[in-house]
Scaffold this motif. Structure first.
Motif, PDB file in Angstrom:
ATOM      1  N   LEU A   5      44.472  49.973  42.158  1.00 26.36           N
ATOM      2  CA  LEU A   5      44.727  51.336  41.726  1.00 26.36           C
ATOM      3  C   LEU A   5      45.878  51.948  42.520  1.00 26.36           C
ATOM      4  O   LEU A   5      45.920  51.830  43.742  1.00 26.36           O
ATOM      5  N   ALA A   6      46.776  52.623  41.838  1.00 26.91           N
ATOM      6  CA  ALA A   6      47.901  53.245  42.535  1.00 26.91           C
ATOM      7  C   ALA A   6      47.432  54.330  43.489  1.00 26.91           C
ATOM      8  O   ALA A   6      48.104  54.637  44.476  1.00 26.91           O
ATOM      9  N   ALA A   7      46.255  54.902  43.210  1.00 29.33           N
ATOM     10  CA  ALA A   7      45.724  55.953  44.067  1.00 29.33           C
ATOM     11  C   ALA A   7      44.946  55.391  45.265  1.00 29.33           C
ATOM     12  O   ALA A   7      44.471  56.153  46.107  1.00 29.33           O
ATOM     13  N   THR A   8      44.804  54.082  45.333  1.00 30.39           N
ATOM     14  CA  THR A   8      44.009  53.468  46.391  1.00 30.39           C
ATOM     15  C   THR A   8      44.855  53.233  47.634  1.00 30.39           C
ATOM     16  O   THR A   8      45.790  52.434  47.614  1.00 30.39           O
ATOM     17  N   VAL A   9      44.514  53.902  48.710  1.00 31.81           N
ATOM     18  CA  VAL A   9      45.218  53.690  49.965  1.00 31.81           C
ATOM     19  C   VAL A   9      44.689  52.428  50.650  1.00 31.81           C
ATOM     20  O   VAL A   9      45.432  51.697  51.284  1.00 31.81           O
ATOM     21  N   PHE A  10      43.393  52.177  50.525  1.00 32.56           N
ATOM     22  CA  PHE A  10      42.813  50.962  51.091  1.00 32.56           C
ATOM     23  C   PHE A  10      41.582  50.574  50.289  1.00 32.56           C
ATOM     24  O   PHE A  10      40.963  51.382  49.596  1.00 32.56           O
ATOM     25  N   SER A  11      41.239  49.301  50.372  1.00 35.48           N
ATOM     26  CA  SER A  11      40.059  48.778  49.703  1.00 35.48           C
ATOM     27  C   SER A  11      39.690  47.471  50.389  1.00 35.48           C
ATOM     28  O   SER A  11      40.527  46.851  51.063  1.00 35.48           O
ATOM     29  N   GLU A  12      38.447  47.056  50.243  1.00 35.17           N
ATOM     30  CA  GLU A  12      37.986  45.803  50.839  1.00 35.17           C
ATOM     31  C   GLU A  12      37.231  44.984  49.794  1.00 35.17           C
ATOM     32  O   GLU A  12      36.756  45.516  48.786  1.00 35.17           O
ATOM     33  N   ILE A  13      37.115  43.698  50.059  1.00 36.29           N
ATOM     34  CA  ILE A  13      36.352  42.798  49.198  1.00 36.29           C
ATOM     35  C   ILE A  13      35.496  41.902  50.089  1.00 36.29           C
ATOM     36  O   ILE A  13      35.972  41.415  51.122  1.00 36.29           O
ATOM     37  N   ALA A  14      34.245  41.698  49.698  1.00 33.67           N
ATOM     38  CA  ALA A  14      33.378  40.742  50.386  1.00 33.67           C
ATOM     39  C   ALA A  14      33.230  39.507  49.509  1.00 33.67           C
ATOM     40  O   ALA A  14      33.130  39.606  48.281  1.00 33.67           O
ATOM     41  N   VAL A  15      33.222  38.356  50.150  1.00 33.05           N
ATOM     42  CA  VAL A  15      33.047  37.089  49.447  1.00 33.05           C
ATOM     43  C   VAL A  15      31.938  36.309  50.142  1.00 33.05           C
ATOM     44  O   VAL A  15      31.993  36.090  51.358  1.00 33.05           O
ATOM     45  N   ALA A  16      30.924  35.923  49.374  1.00 30.29           N
ATOM     46  CA  ALA A  16      29.835  35.100  49.901  1.00 30.29           C
ATOM     47  C   ALA A  16      30.033  33.669  49.411  1.00 30.29           C
ATOM     48  O   ALA A  16      30.085  33.420  48.203  1.00 30.29           O
ATOM     49  N   ILE A  17      30.160  32.751  50.359  1.00 34.60           N
ATOM     50  CA  ILE A  17      30.432  31.341  50.048  1.00 34.60           C
ATOM     51  C   ILE A  17      29.191  30.520  50.354  1.00 34.60           C
ATOM     52  O   ILE A  17      28.586  30.669  51.423  1.00 34.60           O
ATOM     53  N   ILE A  24      30.132  34.151  45.293  1.00 34.92           N
ATOM     54  CA  ILE A  24      29.881  35.508  44.819  1.00 34.92           C
ATOM     55  C   ILE A  24      30.961  36.430  45.383  1.00 34.92           C
ATOM     56  O   ILE A  24      31.284  36.373  46.567  1.00 34.92           O
ATOM     57  N   MET A  25      31.519  37.274  44.529  1.00 35.52           N
ATOM     58  CA  MET A  25      32.472  38.281  45.010  1.00 35.52           C
ATOM     59  C   MET A  25      31.865  39.663  44.835  1.00 35.52           C
ATOM     60  O   MET A  25      31.182  39.944  43.847  1.00 35.52           O
TER      61      MET A  25
END
Length: 350
Positions: free
Chosen positions: A245-257, A333-334
């Motif tokens: 998103l252009a309005a997103t200054v930061f974001s995170e993602i979790a990944v379970a392996i 899983i993401m």
């Protein structure tokens, strides 16, 4: 806590039989529509005895209501949800974690997104509480996890004041907004240090992450670590992810392996920093794929690299990787994070 200590909660006279009690709390606007357990004084006291903190200790003030969440309030909601008394230290730590400024509870509670705190548990208490970290760890394993997650959701509803359609504008919601999302990391099968330890907290710890839900990633070959990371990375970088998103200054993602994939990746790629860097490299889309009206905003954020690609998160540091799940392999899983919230890791006092 002394057995003679005075409880400060407001008293409400209700029937203690299952139907009478649940009819009464429905009239009061409590609960989530599922059956609840009456939080009698004796039960609440037994839960307070399970944690080494004063009943009237204020753990945090929770948005949007701004109400003070005491240890006693956590105990009342834990009883109501059917969570085990032994989970009180974990629940108190989790409440403090979601109240941290960087988690942005006000935004998490009010947003139109379907975000809910995912609770990742590390340390020996996983075994003591029966927190699942193997097969069906994100749902389906008979365990204490749903009741613990539900207790947190009750705190967010009854104390923080999150009510769908009133203080929450979530368009769709998700199942985790009822029973939470609580899972452990399978530290004993992980080739890397535990998630919480990598984030600066060793031993018993909890990490809260504002998750929009879970989505499956599948690969039926899974023979090479770099190939697996390409599949996972390409998958998490899908169009429509909040990080774009252009309005997103930061974001995170979790990944379970899962443990099988983790061992293959560790064999072929190495340490967890290299793993996160490769995931990040693969999790990108060409700027030309985005609608033309969106492109200037993304450019202004400095998110377009020299190769004219946009990474779904700004840095490999924005990827949380943990090892859990069964030996069935084939799947990862993401969990995409809501923008404007950051994961928080705190120790659990026991």
């Amino acid at each position: 806590m002394s057995p003679s200590a005075t409880l400060r909660s407001r008293r409400v006279a209700v029937e203690l039989d299952a139907k009478g009690f649940n009819d009464a709390i429905d009239d009061l606007g409590w609960g989530d529509g599922l059956p609840c357990i009456p939080p009698s004084e004796d039960l609440v006291r037994s839960y307070l005895d399970a944690v080494d903190r004063p009943a009237d200790e204020v753990l945090a003030r929770l948005a949007p209501s701004g109400a003070a969440c005491t240890v006693e309030a956590v105990a009342v909601n834990a009883v109501l949800a059917g969570a085990p008394a032994a989970a009180m230290p974990l629940l108190c730590a989790t409440v403090q974690a979601v109240a941290a400024p960087e988690f942005n509870l006000a935004g998490v509670n009010a947003t139109t997104a379907s975000v809910s705190p995912a609770v990742f548990v590390n340390g020996p208490m996983r075994h003591e509480l029966g927190i699942p970290f193997g097969p069906s760890c994100f749902g389906g394993m008979r365990s204490s996890a749903p009741s613990i997650g539900r207790a947190l959701r009750f705190v967010m509803r009854h104390v923080a004041g999150q009510v769908a359609g009133l203080t929450s504008e979530s368009v769709f919601g998700q199942p985790a907004r009822v029973v939470g999302l609580v899972a452990g990391e399978w530290e004993e099968e992980s080739p890397w240090p535990p998630l919480a330890e990598r984030r600066g907290v060793a031993g018993d710890a909890v990490t809260v992450f504002g998750a929009l839900g879970t989505a499956n990633i599948i690969d039926t070959i899974g023979e090479r670590g770099d190939d697996l990371l390409q599949i996972i990375g390409n998958s998490i970088g899908f169009m429509g992810a909040p990080g774009y998103l252009a309005a997103t200054v930061f974001s995170e993602i979790a990944v379970a392996i899962n443990p099988v994939w983790a061992s293959i990746i560790a064999r072929d790629v190495g340490n967890i920093d290299d793993v996160r860097h490769l995931l990040w490299e693969h999790a990108a889309l060409p700027i030309d794929w985005f609608p033309k009206r969106n492109q200037p905003g993304i450019e202004e954020l400095g998110r377009v690299g020299g190769d004219r690609r946009v990474h779904v998160v700004a840095s490999p540091d924005d990827l949380l990787v943990l090892v859990c799940g069964g030996f069935g392999s084939l799947h990862s899983i993401m969990l995409h994070g809501f923008s404007h919230t950051l994961a928080v890791t705190v120790p659990v006092r026991r």
